[in-house]
Design a protein around this motif. Structure first.
Motif, PDB file in Angstrom:
ATOM      1  N   GLN A 356       0.825  -1.217   0.000  1.00 47.35           N
ATOM      2  CA  GLN A 356       0.000   0.000   0.000  1.00 47.35           C
ATOM      3  C   GLN A 356       0.858   1.265   0.000  1.00 47.35           C
ATOM      4  O   GLN A 356       0.635   2.185  -0.775  1.00 47.35           O
ATOM      5  CB  GLN A 356      -0.901   0.010   1.239  1.00 47.35           C
ATOM      6  CG  GLN A 356      -1.803  -1.196   1.384  1.00 47.35           C
ATOM      7  CD  GLN A 356      -2.369  -1.286   2.790  1.00 47.35           C
ATOM      8  OE1 GLN A 356      -1.638  -1.437   3.763  1.00 47.35           O
ATOM      9  NE2 GLN A 356      -3.695  -1.159   2.897  1.00 47.35           N
ATOM     10  N   LEU A 357       1.832   1.300   0.893  1.00 46.80           N
ATOM     11  CA  LEU A 357       2.678   2.482   1.039  1.00 46.80           C
ATOM     12  C   LEU A 357       3.944   2.303   0.222  1.00 46.80           C
ATOM     13  O   LEU A 357       4.689   1.340   0.402  1.00 46.80           O
ATOM     14  CB  LEU A 357       3.041   2.693   2.511  1.00 46.80           C
ATOM     15  CG  LEU A 357       3.946   3.896   2.824  1.00 46.80           C
ATOM     16  CD1 LEU A 357       3.279   5.204   2.422  1.00 46.80           C
ATOM     17  CD2 LEU A 357       4.316   3.917   4.303  1.00 46.80           C
ATOM     18  N   ARG A 628       0.941   6.488  -1.919  1.00 47.86           N
ATOM     19  CA  ARG A 628       0.099   5.332  -1.588  1.00 47.86           C
ATOM     20  C   ARG A 628      -0.613   4.800  -2.826  1.00 47.86           C
ATOM     21  O   ARG A 628      -0.994   5.566  -3.705  1.00 47.86           O
ATOM     22  CB  ARG A 628      -0.938   5.735  -0.532  1.00 47.86           C
ATOM     23  CG  ARG A 628      -1.889   4.619  -0.092  1.00 47.86           C
ATOM     24  CD  ARG A 628      -2.971   5.183   0.811  1.00 47.86           C
ATOM     25  NE  ARG A 628      -3.888   4.147   1.298  1.00 47.86           N
ATOM     26  CZ  ARG A 628      -4.994   4.385   1.982  1.00 47.86           C
ATOM     27  NH1 ARG A 628      -5.334   5.649   2.274  1.00 47.86           N
ATOM     28  NH2 ARG A 628      -5.777   3.397   2.377  1.00 47.86           N
ATOM     29  N   ILE A 635      -3.172   9.964   1.702  1.00 47.58           N
ATOM     30  CA  ILE A 635      -2.313   9.564   2.820  1.00 47.58           C
ATOM     31  C   ILE A 635      -2.672  10.315   4.105  1.00 47.58           C
ATOM     32  O   ILE A 635      -2.368   9.846   5.201  1.00 47.58           O
ATOM     33  CB  ILE A 635      -0.812   9.749   2.496  1.00 47.58           C
ATOM     34  CG1 ILE A 635      -0.469  11.217   2.231  1.00 47.58           C
ATOM     35  CG2 ILE A 635      -0.392   8.864   1.343  1.00 47.58           C
ATOM     36  CD1 ILE A 635       1.030  11.470   2.063  1.00 47.58           C
TER      37      ILE A 635
END
Length: 768
Positions: A356-357, A628, A635
């Motif tokens: 995700q990040l 993201r 975010i």
């Protein structure tokens, strides 16, 4: 006298004068010229035939190239000793003509040489067309090679593009045609040609692309493999882009299918069905040799080798020895810094993963452009998307280029700008706001360039852009000169990648950073400031040696003066204040002179979608980006803190501490304090708003919807225990008292807000 006849006298011959020759005239001269032209042409033809026969008789078929048994290409870290990885050890499994499916024989003939079964090994018409094209271009650009000629080139010759090689290729093709049958030639060709994915020959290619032996291939799969021969890199099926399909491959595939229909290999109905779409491809198996960051490293190297003119076949099987700019220390520093600083828990308590990040990190040496270290994201075997190259909206980090452009036009560090919020464009409904609740934080109607940079004041930089002569283009030109590629690729302004999405010279809000810049290019552009305005092209290769020890490429430093030393010194001074007393104070813990800029940007839904810190010392420039999902997802409200002053700056600090340990502490040059004649007035230093120290700075989200769950940004008022050496202070100026800012946030933003840059809209804002 009787009986005697008189003998008649002979008449003297009459001399007739010759009639004068008639002039040939136009028709006569034309016939004479034609006659001698025909004689000359025939003579030349006979001569060429004789010479051709002699050359043909004296040219013998050599032993097959050792290159026929392809050699592995090795890639090394800087210094040329420690190995990064390899490019495709030879992957070939020869099979007999009978083991090859009919469809691959038909498809390859349809793709590469439709007259194969009837020609003599060469295509005279094609050669003449190619010769004419090459003569027009002034160089050897193409060849019109038949399958036989391609086989000869692979088996006996090399890849050089010269007329001598083409002539020898044609002669050897004629000889091979006489010594081998068409079946033998096609069998040899299909067992040696490079298909991509490290696969040489049809058997290896069938397994690499479709995970099955060649005899199990169907018509569609055969057509695909015949298509990729034209350009294995461009026609790699996984290079789908936004369309979800490789359009170049699809077009070539349909060309091959059509050729098979025309040859009677398949029916019209079968052809129409096959042409509808490419066949399905099984998931590509990845070698563990590309695990971690190595896959990203090898991809960057391969891309640069292609740009340097090395063919796919040379790269994957030419036995090259490639020395890169990467160092083990810098690569480890980037990866370790990310792992040590990324958040693991979201605000709602859920787990944050690297799926995700996405964090992109890049470290470049100022003055050389050498990319010594980077972090592209999660394990390459899990995702091949390199976020150090992909990038995200750059936000306020672009303000450094706006200041440099303004200094070039005669403005100064002491020039003043409108820091009130909101800023309304004259004669327009378009407004821009600073970070802060309501209408945004106001910093005063006349704040200096230093204050504007230190606190990342959006309205001041819009005022700065509007006050320049053709400000957006001036900023664009300055940024591209310093190392940010433009909207289209240009040879004079290369980069990694070579273009920047959403970066336009007519963008009214260009200074607020809608452009999607890669950390690699941003680190290199800031490196230009660190190098006194000298821009170097960012690169990853320093040397290429072939298997015979011949140096095929040697990098040479070739810098250009993108901005003057004085402009660089003043821009750098302003960026030092960001670290010393502005939004980037966490970077002060480096304990040596440093300069940099925080940045965040908002997406179309007015949510923060990227957070940055880009900073440098005289020895190293590093950019850190947090995004993201697809790079534009929210975010704020998800990460514990979305400010560039937090996670990005802390990650940058860890990278630089690891890279610079044990190196000399070098001070920056003093500010030049340039003065000039700007194109507009009303920005004189005498109008400067006196600064006041705010007690407890408050940070707000860049949205009217204040979120109670959004954490306050970390305080930056406390100085670290190890402060860097002091920099030259600006000359004092006398200024009238004006209203100080309502608040003094230490994290500001930058971006075009929820609408495309340049369109009229109210309430444009972002944070840093």
């Amino acid at each position: 006298m009787s009986g005697n006849r008189a003998v008649p006298k002979k008449k003297a011959p009459v001399r007739r004068s010759k009639a004068p020759k008639k002039p040939l005239g136009v028709r006569g001269w034309t016939l004479r010229i034609l006659k001698w032209g025909v004689i000359s042409a025939l003579s030349l033809f006979v001569l060429l035939v004789v010479v051709g026969v002699i050359i043909y008789q004296r040219t013998s078929i050599p032993n097959p190239n050792e290159a026929f048994q392809t050699q592995t290409t090795f890639v090394y870290y800087a210094g040329g000793k420690a190995e990064v990885g390899q490019f495709a050890q030879q992957n070939r499994e020869s099979i007999s003509y009978q083991q090859m499916p009919e469809c691959i024989k038909q498809a390859v003939v349809a793709a590469e040489n439709r007259s194969f079964w009837t020609d003599k090994g060469i295509d005279p018409k094609g050669i003449l067309r190619a010769a004419f094209s090459n003569a027009q271009s002034g160089q050897i650009t193409g060849g019109a090679s038949t399958i036989t000629q391609q086989y000869v080139k692979i088996l006996y010759l090399n890849q050089e593009r010269t007329y001598k090689r083409k002539i020898k290729e044609a002669i050897l093709s004629l000889k091979l045609q006489r010594s081998k049958s068409k079946q033998e030639i096609l069998e040899g060709y299909l067992n040696t040609i490079y298909f991509g994915r490290g696969a040489y020959g049809i058997q290896a290619a069938s397994k690499a692309f479709f995970d099955k032996p060649a005899h199990d291939l169907n018509v569609q799969q055969c057509a695909v493999l015949a298509s990729v021969l034209n350009n294995p890199t461009a026609m790699e099926p996984s290079r789908t882009g936004d369309a979800g399909v490789n359009k170049t491959l699809l077009a070539r595939y349909r060309y091959v299918i059509n050729g098979m229909v025309q040859a009677g290999n398949i029916t019209d109905t079968e052809g129409a069905k096959a042409s509808a779409a490419l066949p399905k491809f099984p998931k590509q198996k990845q070698s563990s040799a590309k695990g971690g960051q190595k896959g990203f490293m090898l991809n960057l190297v391969e891309s640069e080798l292609n740009k340097l003119g090395f063919s796919d076949q040379e790269i994957t099987g030419g036995g090259l020895r490639v020395t890169t700019t990467f160092t083990k220390q810098a690569m480890a520093a980037a990866q370790d810094a990310v792992k040590a600083n990324v958040p693991t828990t979201a605000q709602d308590g859920s787990k944050i993963t690297d799926k995700q990040l996405h964090v992109g990190v890049a470290s470049v040496v100022p003055g050389t452009g050498a990319l010594v270290g980077f972090y592209g994201g999660q394990d390459f075997l899990k995702s091949e998307l390199n976020w150090a190259e992909q990038g995200g909206m750059a936000g306020s980090t672009m303000k450094a280029f706006t200041l440099a452009a303004a200094l070039k036009q005669g403005f100064s560090l002491k020039s003043t700008w409108d820091g009130m919020s909101p800023y309304r464009f004259p004669g327009s409904t378009l407004t821009v706001q600073n970070e802060g609740s309501g209408s945004g934080t106001s910093y005063g109607s006349h704040i200096t360039s230093i204050k504007a940079m230190e606190q990342s004041v959006n309205t001041a930089f819009i005022d700065m852009t509007q006050s320049m002569d053709n400000g957006p283009k001036a900023m664009y030109d300055t940024a591209t000169a310093m190392g940010i590629p433009g909207e289209t690729a240009q040879q004079k302004n290369p980069g990694i990648p070579s273009t920047t999405k959403d970066f336009y010279p007519k963008d009214t809000l260009i200074s607020l950073g809608k452009a999607q810049v890669s950390p690699i290019n941003l680190a290199n552009a800031y490196g230009t400031i660190a190098a006194g305005g000298k821009r170097a092209d960012v690169h990853v290769i320093t040397k290429v040696v072939d298997r015979n020890g011949v140096v095929r490429y040697q990098w040479k430093n070739n810098t250009s003066q993108a901005i003057s030393e004085e402009v660089a010194a003043d821009t750098s001074y302003a960026l030092q204040q960001v670290v010393n007393s502005g939004t980037g104070q966490k970077a002060r813990a480096l304990g040596r002179p440093a300069a940099g800029k925080t940045g965040t940007a908002t997406n179309g839904n007015d949510h923060v979608s990227s957070a940055w810190f880009v900073g440098y010392t005289p020895q190293l420039s590093t950019a850190v980006m947090y995004v993201r999902g697809n790079g534009r997802e929210q975010i704020d409200g998800w990460m514990p803190s979305y400010f560039g002053a937090d996670y990005p700056t802390r990650t940058w600090l860890s990278v630089m501490q690891a890279d610079l340990t044990g190196t000399e502490v070098i001070p920056f040059p003093a500010a030049a304090w340039l003065t000039g004649t700007p194109p507009t007035h009303g920005h004189e230093a005498s109008l400067a708003t006196p600064t006041t120290k705010a007690a407890a700075p408050k940070k707000d989200k860049p949205s009217k919807k204040a979120s109670s769950s959004a954490p306050a940004a970390p305080s930056t008022t406390a100085a670290p225990s190890t402060a860097p050496p002091a920099t030259t202070a600006p000359p004092e100026t006398t200024a009238p008292a004006t209203t100080p800012p309502v608040t003094s946030p230490t994290a500001q933003a930058s971006n075009c807000g929820q609408l495309p840059c340049g369109n009229g809209a109210a309430g444009q804002r972002s944070t840093s």
